[in-house]
Design an enzyme around this catalytic site. Structure first.
Site, mmCIF file in Angstrom:
data_model
loop_
_atom_site.group_PDB
_atom_site.id
_atom_site.type_symbol
_atom_site.label_atom_id
_atom_site.label_comp_id
_atom_site.label_asym_id
_atom_site.label_seq_id
_atom_site.Cartn_x
_atom_site.Cartn_y
_atom_site.Cartn_z
ATOM 1 N N THR A 28 7.098 -0.325 -7.228
ATOM 2 C CA THR A 28 8.195 0.158 -6.387
ATOM 3 C C THR A 28 9.553 -0.307 -6.898
ATOM 4 O O THR A 28 10.536 0.429 -6.852
ATOM 5 C CB THR A 28 8.003 -0.376 -4.948
ATOM 6 O OG1 THR A 28 6.817 0.196 -4.427
ATOM 7 C CG2 THR A 28 9.168 -0.036 -4.045
ATOM 8 N N ASP A 71 1.989 2.492 -10.860
ATOM 9 C CA ASP A 71 1.851 1.843 -9.559
ATOM 10 C C ASP A 71 0.764 0.792 -9.767
ATOM 11 O O ASP A 71 -0.236 1.051 -10.451
ATOM 12 C CB ASP A 71 1.391 2.890 -8.538
ATOM 13 C CG ASP A 71 1.328 2.326 -7.131
ATOM 14 O OD1 ASP A 71 2.124 2.762 -6.288
ATOM 15 O OD2 ASP A 71 0.467 1.455 -6.873
ATOM 16 N N GLN A 291 -13.419 -15.821 3.696
ATOM 17 C CA GLN A 291 -12.517 -14.746 4.148
ATOM 18 C C GLN A 291 -11.245 -15.310 4.767
ATOM 19 O O GLN A 291 -10.265 -14.593 4.947
ATOM 20 C CB GLN A 291 -13.220 -13.894 5.214
ATOM 21 C CG GLN A 291 -14.359 -13.087 4.678
ATOM 22 C CD GLN A 291 -15.127 -12.346 5.761
ATOM 23 O OE1 GLN A 291 -14.645 -12.151 6.878
ATOM 24 N NE2 GLN A 291 -16.327 -11.930 5.425
HETATM 25 N N1 ASP Z 1 2.333 0.502 -4.567
HETATM 26 C C1 ASP Z 1 3.354 -0.330 -5.180
HETATM 27 C C2 ASP Z 1 2.724 -1.066 -6.332
HETATM 28 O O1 ASP Z 1 2.038 -2.019 -6.139
HETATM 29 C C3 ASP Z 1 3.919 -1.258 -4.173
HETATM 30 C C4 ASP Z 1 5.012 -2.157 -4.687
HETATM 31 O O2 ASP Z 1 5.361 -2.203 -5.837
HETATM 32 O O3 ASP Z 1 5.546 -2.912 -3.875
HETATM 33 O O4 ASP Z 1 2.908 -0.663 -7.454
#
Ligand code: ASP
Length: 359
Positions: A28, A71, A291
């Site tokens: 992101t 991602d 867990q």
């Molecule tokens: N879905 C994204 C990733 O892990 C979420 C992020 O970067 O915060 O690549």
């Protein structure tokens, strides 16, 4: 693997500056809005426009971007090998390494690299962001700036951090102790079983007593062989016999991270223990991790874990699942026998769990 590397020189303020290599993998953080309002990967050539205060750090920065930005849900061991190779190739030329990574699987990558980078004595810091760098309230700029400051920090001519860490929001965490615990707030990562290694406020305060150096050799080598014939079996009340049998009988399976209740407890049903015993007899390693986010596995403390102990399940102490999975991949790739892997699992290799075995 397709990931080709693009070199982008962002700035070279003065020859005496510390040199940091940024490895940009995606996530992101690196997104900006295009003219149509859609989020698209950011062109790193423009980093100085997005984060002008980078100039104030007076660092020599080089960026190597994965050709295919991903991602982090698409992250796999080939990407870890690609990152480790970049670090190995440029190890002598840089003071430290900053990996820009999606948050979702960052704790797995940090854990994997902590094992694969043998003899590491320079900082390898991972960071990312909850909001794209192009968003006005993005946490990306603060995270990059502070992570760079930490990656370049030295004391008496030596890097302050000499291990793989995650820096996020305000905290520096040991990479193989960290977990993503939050999907909407900025403080996304937490390390319940090990103290924060630094906190960034007006000053960056290092928790020096807890910083590690696991280099038991003078030069950096990388373990490229990882065996991913590993799975996670998370217990829950009412877990079905066929599900357990099906999991333990996956062809080629070599190890299972058994996510148990509380301090390492599991059902005492005869079918369950028989299934585990049969798997262990076939040479499958069962590694018991709780867990719970905090605390540790104490196999044998309760009746519900005594049987696990007696059939040869290995206690994972206070390991995270992320550290347990990647440690298994690493050891299965490196060691020649199941017995050697089992022996190494009982002890901390890179500070990923308390030093003493908990079985
Ligand atoms: N879905 C994204 C990733 O892990 C979420 C992020 O970067 O915060 O690549």
């Amino acid at each position: 693997m397709k990931n080709k590397i693009i070199h982008i020189n962002t700035a070279a303020p003065k020859p005496s500056s510390h040199s940091i290599l940024i490895i940009y993998t995606g996530g992101t953080m690196g997104m900006v809005y295009d003219e149509s309002g859609a989020l698209v990967p950011f062109d790193f050539q423009l980093i100085m426009e997005e984060v002008p205060s980078l100039r104030n750090l007076q660092l020599n920065l080089t960026v190597i971007a994965f050709e295919e930005l991903i991602d982090s849900s698409d992250m796999n061991p080939d990407h870890w090998v690609a990152m480790a190779r970049i670090i190995k190739e440029y190890y002598e030329s840089y003071d430290g390494f900053l990996i820009l990574h999606g948050t979702d699987t960052m704790a797995y990558t940090a854990s994997a690299l902590s094992f694969m980078l043998e003899g590491l004595s320079k900082p390898v810091i991972l960071t990312g962001a909850q909001l794209p760098i192009g968003a006005s309230r993005s946490d990306a700029r603060e995270n990059i700036i502070t992570a760079l400051e930490i990656t370049s920090a030295k004391k008496n001519g030596k890097p302050i951090v000499q291990e793989v860490c995650i820096f996020f929001d305000r905290f520096l965490l040991r990479g193989n102790r960290a977990k993503k615990v939050e999907s909407s707030h900025f403080d996304a990562f937490h390390s319940e079983n090990y103290p924060n290694l630094a906190e960034a406020g007006i000053y960056i305060e290092y928790n020096e007593a807890f910083l590690g150096n696991f280099a038991d050799q003078a030069t950096l080598t990388i373990q490229e062989e990882l065996d991913s014939h590993v799975t996670i079996l998370k217990l829950f009340p009412g877990i079905n016999e066929k599900v357990v049998e099906g999991t333990l009988n996956v062809p080629g399976l070599r190890a299972v991270v058994l996510e148990t209740f509380g301090a390492g407890n599991a059902p005492t049903a005869p079918w369950f223990l028989a299934a585990l015993r049969k798997a262990i007899e076939k040479g499958i390693i069962i590694y018991n991790v709780s867990q719970c986010v905090g605390g540790k596995v104490l196999q044998g403390r309760y009746k519900t874990s005594q049987m696990l102990d007696s059939i040869g399940v290995i206690g994972g102490n206070d390991s995270t699942t992320e550290a347990a999975v990647t440690k298994l991949m690493y050891l299965l790739g490196k060691e020649n026998s199941v017995e050697a892997v089992k022996e190494k699992l009982k002890f901390a290799i890179r500070g990923e769990m308390q030093a003493n075995p908990s079985y």
